[in-house]
Design a protein around this motif. Structure first.
Motif: not given
Length: 952
Positions: A50-57, A61-63, A104-115
Motif C-alpha cells: 500500500k501507499l495511499c492507505a494508513t490506519d489514521s485516515l 483507493g488511489s495508489c 504500478v510501482m514502476e510508474l511511481y519509481i519512474s517519476d521519483h528521484p532515485l537518491d
C-alpha cells in the motif's frame, strides 16, 4: 532499546456490534462489520502492499497497489476500500497480482528521484519499502520522459517552516497529507491543485509558514516518502531507539514516542496508542522540545547573599546545605509559619508530592500552594460542592458522542489543539455548537465549522449568562425532572429553580449586563436542553474571575437540571491549562488539603499521614500564595521554596509580587532557566525537563500517564532527589530510591490512587482515577449511577458584579488568553523556533476603539490600569467587540500582569485575570516598568532599542 514501530492496519479499526467471517489466503478471520479487507488481512499478519492507505485516515483507493482477488468477483479490487463480508474468499498473492503491483510501482519509481542513499528518509520510506515488497528490480520506462523532478519542471523545495521541509520532487500525490490535514487536524490548509499529471500538493498557493498550516505534524506523520520530513531528521539522521512518554505542555496529556540517537533526541512522534491523543499532536508537543537542551539551561547550583550580588556556582551539597540553613535560621527567628513552598503543575505527581511532604513534615506547617491557585482552583471548589469531586466528569473521547457542545471561556484551537481537532471532527459530523466568549475565537467560524450561537458576553458577566440560561430551562419546562428527582437533592433543586426563575435572571433582564441579545440566549438555552447529549467544555475564561467558583457551580447546575451527566457525550469538562494541573491538585498542593482532597483538620486523615510519615502534622490551614505575599510585605513570611514556577511573571499585579519577593530573606528557585522569579532568588537549584524525568502526569480527564526518562539529567540530579536531600538537610528523612516508590506511597495514602503503580501503568498504558478495588482499570466516566457525594447538590449562583468597573478614565476591559504556538509564561516555547509565529505579545483592539484613539495597525500603545502600565504593539482585529481588548502573556517583556489587579475569586483567591479596566493610547516610549526590568534575555532585547516614532 529498539525503535518502537506500531502496526499500521492500513485503514481504521472499526467498532461494531456485528462481526463478519471471511477467508484470506485460506485462513479464516473474524472482524467487526465495516472492516476493510486490508485491515482484516493485517489482523492475520498479512501485509498487503500500500501507499495511499494508513490506519489514521479513511480509505482513499488511489495508489492501486493494494489490489487483491476475491472469489466470484471480476477484476482486482483495492483491498483498502473493499469491506470484508461474510463468506468472502480473498487471495492476496498470485502471479497476476504480482505483475499488476510491480507495474504500478514502476510508474511511481519512474517519476521519483532515485537518491535513496542520500535521502533523509532512507530506512524509513514507505515507497522504498513497498518497492522491495513487490520485488521491483528494474524500471522499464527509464528517466527520459516527462517527470516532476527534472530541473525544468521541478517545483522549489519549501523550507519556510522552521521544523519540516516540503520537497515536491519527491511527492507521489497520494493525498495522505491533504487528508490528514482535513480528517485528523481539521484545518484544511492543504489541497491538491491541478489535474492529472499536473496535480501537486499546495498549502493554499503560498509557502507553509504563511499558509493556514498550524504545524501539528499530521501531514509529516502521514507522508510515505521524504516529501514532508522533519529538519531534525535531515540534520541528524534516522533515530535508532525510542521510548513512550507524555507531553509536558497543556492538559490534554498527549503520548509521544521520543525517538533518539543515544541520549540525543531526534524527534517526537505522537503515539497511536495514546488514549488522550490517539496519534495526533500539536506544534508544541510535536516540535517544540528544543528548550530541553537550550544554551540558557542552568545546570549548576548557584547561591548569593543578596539579590544584587552576582551568582556564584557551588556544589550541590553546598547549595542544599545553604538553603536548609537559611530556612532553619528564618524559622528560628520568625517562627514555624515563616517559610513555605509553591509547587508546579509542570512537574510530575511524584515531584509535587515530595515538595508538599517536605513542607508538612520538614517545615512543620501547611504553607504549600500551587500554580493551580491562579488557574483552576475554582474548578476544584465548584465541582466538589456540587458533585463531590474536584475533577472533570468525562474522558476526552466522550466528545465524539456529544450532540450539542457548549464552549465557555475556552479557546481549544489555541490552548488545547489536539482536543480541538477531535471536537471539530465531531462538529463536522453534525454536532451543534454554542460558543460563549467575549472574543470571536476560531471555533465561531472556521473551515466546515460554524457555531449555531456565538454569545459574545462582556468579560465578568459569566454568572449572569449562566443564570439566564438556567432561567429559560426552568421557566420553559425543559428540566429533566426524572433525573433530578432520582439523582439530586430535590429540596436544593426547588430552591435553586425558584431563584433562577425570577424575572431578574431572565435573558431580557440580563441583556444589559451580559451584552448578549435575549433572543440569542434563549435559543442557545433551548438547544442545550433539547438537542440530545449536551457537553460543557470550559477554560480559564470561566475560572479566572471574581465569581469563578460560582460559575463552575452554575455550569454544574445546568448539567444536572438537564440530565447531562453520567454518560458519554455529556458532562462538565474543564480544559486544564498545564500538563499536570489536575495532578498537582490531587497530590495535596493546597494549604488546606492532603492528597486526595482531604482537609488537614480531619483528625483521622491527619493521623494516618502522621503514622506513615513519622512526625506530628499541623491541623491548621496554611497560607495561600496571595497570603504569602501579604505576610511577606507585613514582615512575618520570610522564606520560600519555588519549585518549577515563575510567580514573578505569572501572578497578577506584578509590582505587588515583586515587592513581596524583595522583602523575603531566602528564596530558593528550582527551574530550568533563570526566570523572572530567579531575579529575587538567593539559591538556584537546576531543574530537569520532562525528557529527563521518571514519573507521572495527570491530565484534564484524570488520566495518569507515565513520563519516562530518555536522557540523563543535565544537572546530574533528578528534581525529586533534590527535594529529598533538602528535606534531609532540614532533619527529615525520605527514604526513596526511585519515583516508583513515591507513587507506591501516594497509592497507600490516597484512596483514588489506590490501584495505581508504575507496573500497572506500564501494563495498561494509562489509568483514569479513581482506580481502586471497585475500578481496577480506572474510571473514564464519573457519576454514572450516583454522584461521588451521593446526591447532586444545586448551588445558588447569585450574580455579583466585579469590583473592577470601567470608568471615564479606564473605559475599556482587558481580557487575556493564550496563542497556539506559545505556552504559559513562554519559558519553554520562547526558546524554540515557535517564535516564528509569535515573537511578541500584541494587543487586539476593535476598529472602532482604535479609530477613536488614532491607533493604526502595528502602532505601539500604552495600556494603563489602576495597577500599572505597560506597552505593546496593537493589531486592529474584528475578533474583538467594541469596548474589549485582548492580549497574551507569553513574553516577560510584555508585562501583562503589571496591569492586572489583585481582584480574585471569592472562594479560592484565583486571580481575576480576565477583567481589567484599562485605557489605551498611542505612545513611542516603553513603560517605566519595562525599562526597569530590561535584561539580557533574548526575549527582552527589544527593550534596548528605541521604539519607532508613532505615526502622525
Amino acid at each position: 532499546m529498539a525503535l518502537i514501530k506500531e502496526i499500521d492496519f492500513g485503514t481504521p479499526i472499526r467498532v461494531a456490534d456485528k462481526t463478519v467471517t471471511l477467508e484470506i489466503d485460506g485462513i479464516g478471520v473474524t472482524v467487526p462489520e465495516g472492516t476493510s479487507v486490508m485491515a482484516a488481512a493485517m489482523q492475520l499478519g498479512t501485509k498487503i502492499p500500500k501507499l495511499c492507505a494508513t490506519d489514521s485516515l479513511e480509505p482513499f483507493g488511489s495508489c492501486r497497489l493494494c489490489l487483491v482477488e476475491i472469489e466470484g468477483r471480476r477484476g482486482t479490487p483495492a483491498s483498502c476500500t473493499t469491506p470484508a463480508e461474510n463468506g468472502m474468499k480473498v487471495r492476496t498473492q498470485s502471479a497476476r497480482l504480482a505483475g499488476l503491483r510491480k507495474g504500478v510501482m514502476e510508474l511511481y519509481i519512474s517519476d521519483h528521484p532515485l537518491d535513496c542513499l542520500t535521502c533523509a528518509a532512507n530506512g524509513d520510506c514507505e515507497l522504498q519499502t513497498q518497492a522491495g515488497a513487490v520485488g521491483l528490480r528494474d524500471v522499464r520506462y527509464g528517466m527520459d520522459g516527462e517527470n516532476h523532478h527534472a530541473p525544468a519542471v521541478a517545483k522549489a523545495k519549501d523550507e519556510s517552516n522552521p521544523y519540516f521541509t516540503f520537497d515536491p520532487a519527491k511527492c507521489i500525490v497520494c493525498s495522505r497529507c491533504v487528508r490528514a490535514c482535513e480528517e485528523t487536524q481539521g484545518t484544511f490548509a492543504l489541497t491538491i491543485d491541478g489535474r492529472g499529471f499536473a496535480s501537486f500538493v499546495s498549502p493554499g498557493g503560498t509557502d507553509f509558514l504563511d499558509s493556514e498550516c498550524v504545524s501539528c505534524g499530521a501531514c509529516v506523520q502521514a507522508c510515505p516518502t521524504a516529501t514532508l520530513i522533519e529538519k531534525s531528521v535531515i540534520e541528524k539522521g534516522q533515530p535508532e531507539h525510542s521510548a513512550v512518554t507524555t507531553c509536558a505542555y497543556c492538559g490534554v496529556g498527549c503520548a509521544f514516542k521520543a525517538e533518539m540517537q543515544g541520549s540525543e533526541i531526534v524527534r517526537m512522534v505522537p503515539y497511536k496508542d495514546g488514549k488522550a491523543n490517539e496519534g495526533h499532536s500539536c506544534v508544541k508537543g510535536r516540535f517544540a522540545f528544543g528548550y530541553a537542551t537550550h544554551k540558557d539551561r542552568i545546570t549548576k547550583p548557584m547561591i548569593r547573599a543578596r539579590i544584587t550580588d552576582p551568582w556564584r556556582e557551588v556544589s550541590w551539597d553546598e547549595a542544599i546545605g545553604h538553603a536548609a540553613a537559611e530556612f532553619k535560621r528564618i524559622q528560628a527567628q520568625y517562627g514555624t509559619e515563616s517559610v513555605g513552598a509553591i509547587t508546579s503543575s509542570r512537574c510530575t505527581n511524584e515531584e509535587v508530592f515530595v515538595v508538599q511532604k517536605l513542607v508538612r513534615a520538614a517545615f512543620r506547617n501547611n504553607n504549600v500552594d500551587t500554580c493551580a491557585r491562579v488557574c483552576h482552583s475554582p474548578t476544584g471548589y465548584g465541582l466538589s460542592q456540587t458533585y463531590g469531586t474536584s475533577a472533570g466528569t468525562q474522558d476526552l473521547k466522550s466528545v465524539e458522542k456529544a450532540d450539542v457542545i457548549l464552549v465557555i471561556g475556552a479557546n481549544p484551537t489555541d490552548g488545547h489543539p489536539v482536543f480541538a481537532s477531535r471536537m471539530k471532527k465531531r462538529l463536522r459530523a453534525g454536532a451543534r455548537l454554542i460558543v460563549a466568549d467575549p472574543r470571536r475565537i476560531d471555533l465561531v467560524k472556521s473551515p466546515h465549522i460554524a457555531a449555531d450561537h456565538h454569545l459574545p458576553l462582556l468579560p465578568g458577566t459569566n454568572v449572569a449568562l449562566v443564570n439566564a440560561l438556567a432561567h429559560v430551562i426552568v421557566t420553559e419546562g425543559l428540566v429533566d425532572e426524572t433525573f433530578v428527582r432520582e439523582r439530586c437533592e430535590w429540596d436544593n433543586f426547588e430552591a435553586w429553580a425558584r431563584f433562577v426563575a425570577q424575572d431578574l435572571n431572565s435573558p431580557e433582564a440580563m441583556e444589559s449586563i451580559t451584552g448578549v441579545p435575549a433572543g440569542d440566549l434563549r435559543a442557545a438555552a433551548r438547544l442545550y436542553a433539547t438537542g440530545g447529549n449536551a457537553a460543557i467544555y470550559y477554560g480559564l475564561g470561566v475560572t479566572e474571575h471574581s465569581q469563578g467558583s460560582t460559575m463552575v457551580m452554575g455550569m454544574a447546575n445546568l448539567a444536572m437540571a438537564t440530565g447531562n451527566i453520567g454518560r458519554e457525550g455529556v458532562g462538565v469538562n474543564p480544559l486544564r491549562g498545564q500538563n499536570n494541573v489536575q495532578g498537582s491538585c490531587d497530590m495535596g498542593s493546597f494549604p488546606h488539603e492532603f492528597s486526595g482532597y482531604r482537609h488537614v483538620s480531619d483528625d483521622a486523615t491527619r493521623a494516618m499521614f502522621e503514622t506513615f510519615w513519622g512526625v506530628p502534622l499541623s491541623g491548621e490551614q496554611g497560607l495561600r500564595i496571595p497570603n504569602m505575599f501579604e505576610e511577606s510585605i507585613n514582615g512575618s513570611f520570610r522564606g520560600l521554596y519555588v519549585h518549577g514556577e515563575d510567580i514573578a511573571q505569572s501572578d497578577p499585579n506584578t509590582q505587588h509580587v515583586q515587592a513581596a519577593l524583595e522583602a523575603m530573606e531566602c528564596i530558593v528557585v528550582q527551574d530550568l532557566f533563570l526566570n523572572e522569579t530567579a531575579k529575587y532568588a538567593h539559591v538556584f537549584l537546576p531543574g530537569s525537563s520532562f525528557l529527563e524525568k521518571d514519573g507521572t502526569f495527570t491530565n484534564a480527564e484524570r488520566r495518569i500517564s507515565r513520563v519516562r526518562k530518555v536522557m540523563p539529567e543535565m544537572s546530574g540530579k533528578a528534581e525529586w532527589q533534590v527535594t529529598v536531600e533538602l528535606a534531609r538537610a532540614l532533619g527529615y528523612e525520605m527514604a526513596y530510591r526511585h519515583p516508583s516508590e513515591i507513587m507506591d506511597e501516594i497509592a497507600q495514602l490516597t484512596p483514588t490512587f489506590a490501584g495505581v503503580s508504575f507496573a500497572r501503568l506500564d501494563e495498561l498504558g494509562s489509568i483514569q482515577w479513581p482506580c481502586n478495588e471497585k475500578a481496577p482499570t480506572g474510571t473514564p466516566l464519573m457519576h454514572v449511577d450516583r454522584f461521588v457525594r451521593g446526591k447532586g447538590r444545586f448551588m445558588m449562583t447569585e450574580y455579583v458584579a466585579t469590583d473592577e468597573k470601567v470608568t471615564a478614565r479606564f473605559p475599556l476591559i482587558l481580557t487575556t488568553g493564550r496563542i497556539l504556538s506559545q505556552y504559559n509564561v513562554g519559558a519553554q516555547t520562547r526558546r524554540t523556533d515557535n517564535t516564528a509565529w509569535h515573537p511578541e505579545d500584541i494587543l487586539e483592539i476593535h476598529a472602532h476603539d482604535a479609530e477613536s484613539r488614532g491607533i493604526r495597525d502595528g502602532d505601539m500603545v500604552a495600556i494603563q490600569s489602576r495597577a500599572g502600565e505597560t506597552v505593546l504593539r496593537a493589531t486592529v482585529s474584528e475578533r474583538m467587540q467594541p469596548g474589549v481588548v485582548y492580549t497574551t502573556f507569553h513574553h516577560p517583556v510584555s508585562g501583562a500582569n503589571v496591569i492586572t489587579t489583585d481582584n480574585s475569586d471569592w472562594a479560592t483567591n484565583c486571580p481575576e485575570y480576565k477583567v481589567t479596566a484599562v485605557e489605551v493610547r498611542r505612545t513611542n516610549h516603553y513603560s517605566g516598568w519595562q525599562e526597569r526590568n530590561a535584561q539580557s534575555d533574548v526575549d527582552l532585547r527589544r527593550i534596548a532599542r528605541p521604539l519607532p516614532e508613532a505615526a502622525e
